[in-house]
Write a protein that holds these residues in place. Sequence first.
Motif, PDB file in Angstrom:
ATOM      1  N   ASP A 223     -10.109 -34.147  20.918  1.00  0.00           N
ATOM      2  CA  ASP A 223      -8.912 -33.399  21.277  1.00  0.00           C
ATOM      3  C   ASP A 223      -7.685 -33.957  20.559  1.00  0.00           C
ATOM      4  OD1 ASP A 223      -6.774 -32.083  22.974  1.00  0.00           O
ATOM      5  OD2 ASP A 223      -8.598 -31.273  23.873  1.00  0.00           O
ATOM      6  N   LEU A 224      -7.606 -35.286  20.481  1.00  0.00           N
ATOM      7  CA  LEU A 224      -6.456 -35.901  19.810  1.00  0.00           C
ATOM      8  C   LEU A 224      -6.406 -35.580  18.319  1.00  0.00           C
ATOM      9  CD1 LEU A 224      -6.359 -39.496  21.317  1.00  0.00           C
ATOM     10  CD2 LEU A 224      -4.515 -37.813  21.409  1.00  0.00           C
ATOM     11  N   LEU A 225      -7.566 -35.600  17.681  1.00  0.00           N
ATOM     12  CA  LEU A 225      -7.601 -35.304  16.248  1.00  0.00           C
ATOM     13  C   LEU A 225      -7.174 -33.857  15.994  1.00  0.00           C
ATOM     14  CD1 LEU A 225     -10.938 -37.068  15.182  1.00  0.00           C
ATOM     15  CD2 LEU A 225      -8.625 -37.727  14.506  1.00  0.00           C
ATOM     16  N   ASP A 226      -7.692 -32.942  16.834  1.00  0.00           N
ATOM     17  CA  ASP A 226      -7.341 -31.532  16.666  1.00  0.00           C
ATOM     18  C   ASP A 226      -5.859 -31.296  16.976  1.00  0.00           C
ATOM     19  OD1 ASP A 226      -9.959 -31.016  15.990  1.00  0.00           O
ATOM     20  OD2 ASP A 226     -10.569 -30.540  18.035  1.00  0.00           O
ATOM     21  N   HIS A 227      -5.376 -31.999  17.980  1.00  0.00           N
ATOM     22  CA  HIS A 227      -3.968 -31.910  18.360  1.00  0.00           C
ATOM     23  C   HIS A 227      -3.078 -32.401  17.204  1.00  0.00           C
ATOM     24  CE1 HIS A 227      -0.531 -32.280  21.148  1.00  0.00           C
ATOM     25  NE2 HIS A 227      -0.275 -33.427  20.548  1.00  0.00           N
ATOM     26  N   ALA A 228      -3.449 -33.550  16.636  1.00  0.00           N
ATOM     27  CA  ALA A 228      -2.663 -34.118  15.534  1.00  0.00           C
ATOM     28  C   ALA A 228      -2.672 -33.171  14.327  1.00  0.00           C
ATOM     29  CB  ALA A 228      -3.212 -35.481  15.133  1.00  0.00           C
ATOM     30  N   ARG A 229      -3.821 -32.493  14.131  1.00  0.00           N
ATOM     31  CA  ARG A 229      -3.907 -31.556  12.998  1.00  0.00           C
ATOM     32  C   ARG A 229      -2.941 -30.386  13.189  1.00  0.00           C
ATOM     33  NH1 ARG A 229      -9.165 -31.261  13.041  1.00  0.00           N
ATOM     34  NH2 ARG A 229      -9.310 -29.088  13.654  1.00  0.00           N
ATOM     35  N   ILE A 230      -2.809 -29.931  14.433  1.00  0.00           N
ATOM     36  CA  ILE A 230      -1.869 -28.837  14.705  1.00  0.00           C
ATOM     37  C   ILE A 230      -0.437 -29.322  14.456  1.00  0.00           C
ATOM     38  CG2 ILE A 230      -0.883 -27.412  16.571  1.00  0.00           C
ATOM     39  CD1 ILE A 230      -3.888 -27.165  17.540  1.00  0.00           C
ATOM     40  N   GLU A 231      -0.151 -30.568  14.850  1.00  0.00           N
ATOM     41  CA  GLU A 231       1.195 -31.106  14.608  1.00  0.00           C
ATOM     42  C   GLU A 231       1.443 -31.274  13.101  1.00  0.00           C
ATOM     43  OE1 GLU A 231       1.801 -33.439  18.829  1.00  0.00           O
ATOM     44  OE2 GLU A 231       1.113 -34.610  17.131  1.00  0.00           O
ATOM     45  N   ASP A 232       0.480 -31.872  12.405  1.00  0.00           N
ATOM     46  CA  ASP A 232       0.698 -32.163  10.979  1.00  0.00           C
ATOM     47  C   ASP A 232       0.665 -30.910  10.105  1.00  0.00           C
ATOM     48  OD1 ASP A 232       0.885 -34.800  11.626  1.00  0.00           O
ATOM     49  OD2 ASP A 232      -1.180 -35.290  11.121  1.00  0.00           O
ATOM     50  N   LYS A 233      -0.321 -30.065  10.368  1.00  0.00           N
ATOM     51  CA  LYS A 233      -0.508 -28.924   9.458  1.00  0.00           C
ATOM     52  C   LYS A 233       0.390 -27.745   9.813  1.00  0.00           C
ATOM     53  CE  LYS A 233      -5.117 -28.989   7.487  1.00  0.00           C
ATOM     54  NZ  LYS A 233      -6.372 -28.244   7.463  1.00  0.00           N
ATOM     55  N   ILE A 234       0.548 -27.471  11.089  1.00  0.00           N
ATOM     56  CA  ILE A 234       1.286 -26.263  11.465  1.00  0.00           C
ATOM     57  C   ILE A 234       2.757 -26.582  11.751  1.00  0.00           C
ATOM     58  CG2 ILE A 234       1.311 -24.226  12.966  1.00  0.00           C
ATOM     59  CD1 ILE A 234      -1.315 -24.524  11.446  1.00  0.00           C
ATOM     60  N   LEU A 235       2.999 -27.510  12.689  1.00  0.00           N
ATOM     61  CA  LEU A 235       4.389 -27.768  13.088  1.00  0.00           C
ATOM     62  C   LEU A 235       5.206 -28.387  11.939  1.00  0.00           C
ATOM     63  CD1 LEU A 235       6.418 -27.619  15.459  1.00  0.00           C
ATOM     64  CD2 LEU A 235       5.865 -29.985  15.953  1.00  0.00           C
ATOM     65  N   VAL A 236       4.696 -29.484  11.372  1.00  0.00           N
ATOM     66  CA  VAL A 236       5.460 -30.170  10.319  1.00  0.00           C
ATOM     67  C   VAL A 236       5.706 -29.223   9.136  1.00  0.00           C
ATOM     68  CG1 VAL A 236       5.428 -32.088   8.653  1.00  0.00           C
ATOM     69  CG2 VAL A 236       4.668 -32.470  10.992  1.00  0.00           C
ATOM     70  N   HIS A 237       4.676 -28.491   8.754  1.00  0.00           N
ATOM     71  CA  HIS A 237       4.772 -27.547   7.645  1.00  0.00           C
ATOM     72  C   HIS A 237       5.880 -26.507   7.892  1.00  0.00           C
ATOM     73  CE1 HIS A 237       2.925 -25.213   4.358  1.00  0.00           C
ATOM     74  NE2 HIS A 237       3.280 -24.162   5.075  1.00  0.00           N
ATOM     75  N   LYS A 238       5.857 -25.912   9.079  1.00  0.00           N
ATOM     76  CA  LYS A 238       6.851 -24.888   9.412  1.00  0.00           C
ATOM     77  C   LYS A 238       8.261 -25.478   9.481  1.00  0.00           C
ATOM     78  CE  LYS A 238       6.890 -21.431  12.295  1.00  0.00           C
ATOM     79  NZ  LYS A 238       6.858 -20.122  11.670  1.00  0.00           N
ATOM     80  N   VAL A 239       8.369 -26.631  10.147  1.00  0.00           N
ATOM     81  CA  VAL A 239       9.693 -27.221  10.342  1.00  0.00           C
ATOM     82  C   VAL A 239      10.286 -27.679   8.997  1.00  0.00           C
ATOM     83  CG1 VAL A 239      10.967 -29.113  11.444  1.00  0.00           C
ATOM     84  CG2 VAL A 239       9.296 -27.812  12.750  1.00  0.00           C
TER      85      VAL A 239
END
Length: 249
Positions: A223-239
């Motif tokens: 869960d943590l790895l998938d969560h971090a991927r959403i933060e790194d790939k989706i959130l950081v990218h968009k922001v």
Amino acid sequence: MGVLHKNYREMNHFEANDKLSKLIHTNHFLLPVINRFGIRLGFKDKSVKQVCEEQTINENFFLTIVNTYTNEDYFPEAELLKFSPLLIVDYLRKTHKYYFEYLFPEVERRLEKVLMGCKSNCQDLQLIKTFYEKYKIELSRHIEDEEDNVFPYVKALTETYEKGIPLNKEYDFYNMHSAEQEHTQVDQKIYDLKNIVLKYLTPTYNDNDCNAFLFAIFQFEKDLLDHARIEDKILVHKVMDIEKAVKNG
Ligand SMILES: [Fe+2]
Ligand SMILES: [Fe+2]
């Protein structure tokens, strides 16, 4: 990917017309993920599209999350990424809550059971407990930093971008890329914890209880790895895209 149904590897990604039950048969780890969207069991033969319409969920956002969560190589097309970053922040906050309210207590309950069943030389298990407690403090700090610093920054930046509200001076030198850099460290420690139990723990405990403890750690790690991927790939990218527009524009 090894634990997922082979059908997932034969298809590219989930789509709006796929049945919700198919998503879960393919990847049952999505169960807590759909709960975070307010979706509960009993979805009959409904498709993703139908459920999203009924519950006013942004369909593109839903598909981005379930696909990123299921396939580590998935990266959504720009067209799909048009939803607000505030939706991602809301989703991530719910995930953090799930860690504090369910996963941490679950791991602890199982570890206590192993400790209670220990017959002799229980010092090793005590060391595992100390390692876990240190890890929990570190992960909690990481999560608190996101909740108290990163997410408010994303909110302020999005309001500047969408409504023209001036960005507070304190954010002039803050940037998303450096704010979200700690994931590798946090992910490595939970792997180390598993590894110590697997390789070095003297077996003076009940096997089934220790396996149940390990299963919980494996699930938490995933869960943590998938969560971090959403933060790194989706959130950081968009922001970072919004940062460019706001700070240089
Ligand atoms: Fe997080
Ligand atoms: Fe994080």
